[in-house]
Write an enzyme that holds these catalytic residues in place. Structure first.
Site, PDB file in Angstrom:
ATOM      1  N   TYR A 154       0.827  -1.216   0.000  1.00 48.39           N
ATOM      2  CA  TYR A 154       0.000   0.000   0.000  1.00 48.39           C
ATOM      3  C   TYR A 154       0.862   1.269   0.000  1.00 48.39           C
ATOM      4  O   TYR A 154       0.627   2.201  -0.790  1.00 48.39           O
ATOM      5  CB  TYR A 154      -0.914  -0.039   1.224  1.00 48.39           C
ATOM      6  N   LYS A 158       1.109   4.172  -2.885  1.00 51.33           N
ATOM      7  CA  LYS A 158       0.768   5.571  -2.606  1.00 51.33           C
ATOM      8  C   LYS A 158       1.969   6.502  -2.825  1.00 51.33           C
ATOM      9  O   LYS A 158       1.811   7.671  -3.189  1.00 51.33           O
ATOM     10  CB  LYS A 158       0.234   5.700  -1.176  1.00 51.33           C
TER      11      LYS A 158
END
Ligand code: NAP
Length: 246
Positions: A154, A158
């Site tokens: 994740y 990002k």
């Protein structure tokens, strides 16, 4: 009415932060495309949004699928006549420590969070470049800047969004397209509700303002980036995190 008549497409807008951005932008006069993997929830969100008197259309969209992205962006533009703002909000988590992270956990998160944004931007800039106007907002995360145990996939996705944002901002500035990112901290949504209480307690200790954020906190930053008030901003990141990262 800071967004009167603007046609705004928001991915993952059936719930959470995306839905809140949609509702708050509609209150500012924008017409909204609620694009989500789940058409049923997108339709109910679109119906709720149209009660503020703007046009609102639901679109089935899998951001990680090229043809689905092409269909949704084209259907939106055909129905509303232009694409003024794209908000790349759809995102998922598949949290676990690096040693236990399966290749499919990595691929699923990178495909939706990073490749999905690439595909949606690529399709949208074709339209925006012809208009010689457009704004793109990518929803990143505080973990892109500070890291977070259990979120290798994740946080990488990002952080990748930040490089993507800055590069496309440079590539398309001359066509009148502004590309910026918002990096939310810990925001109360379905994504964070599932975290164990001890993780939430640790997060809270790291927030100088002493409270979790709301989807509306993120929506207000998105409205600013969509409005003419931010016309001299491109390639920037707005941090909405209660001071977690500064
Ligand atoms: P959420 O409540 O889980 O909402 C995400 C939405 O995206 C859901 O409606 C989901 O549909 C949809 N979606 C999932 N896969 C998709 C796909 N392939 N194509 C299109 N739509 C898809 O999450 P949220 O908390 O509102 O988060 C929104 C964004 O903010 C995400 O990018 C997230 O990473 C980011 N963010 C959140 C926080 C936070 O604290 N909540 C912090 C920083 C950044 P289904 O649920 O039906 O799968």
């Amino acid at each position: 009415m800071r967004l009167e008549g603007k046609n705004i497409l928001i991915t993952g807008a059936a719930q959470g932060i995306g839905k809140s951005i949609a509702i708050e932008m509609a209150k500012e006069g924008a017409n909204i495309g609620v694009a989500d993997i789940n058409l049923g929830t997108a339709e109910s969100a679109a119906q709720e949004i149209s009660s503020s008197g703007v046009k609102s259309t639901a679109l089935q969209l899998d951001v990680s699928n090229q043809s689905s992205v092409t269909d949704a962006v084209q259907a939106f533009t055909k129905e509303l006549g232009s694409l003024d703002v794209l908000v790349n909000n759809a995102g998922i988590t598949r949290d676990t420590l690096l040693m236990r992270m399966k290749e499919e956990d990595w691929d699923a998160v990178l495909n939706i969070n990073l490749k999905g944004t690439f595909l949606c931007m690529k399709e949208s800039v074709k339209i925006m470049a012809k208009q010689r106007y457009g704004k793109i907002i990518n929803i990143s995360s505080v973990v892109a800047f500070i890291g977070n145990p259990g979120q290798a996939n994740y946080s990488a996705s990002k952080a990748g969004l930040i490089g993507l944002t800055r590069t496309v901002a440079r590539e398309y500035a001359s066509r009148g397209i502004r590309v910026n990112a918002i990096a939310p901290g810990f925001i109360k949504t379905a994504m964070t509700d599932v975290l164990p209480d001890n993780v939430k307690d640790e997060m809270m200790k790291a927030i100088p303002l002493g409270q979790f954020g709301t989807p509306e906190d993120v929506a207000r930053a998105a409205i600013f980036l969509s409005s003419p008030e931010s016309d001299y901003l491109t390639g920037q990141v707005i941090h909405v995190n209660g001071g977690m990262y500064m």
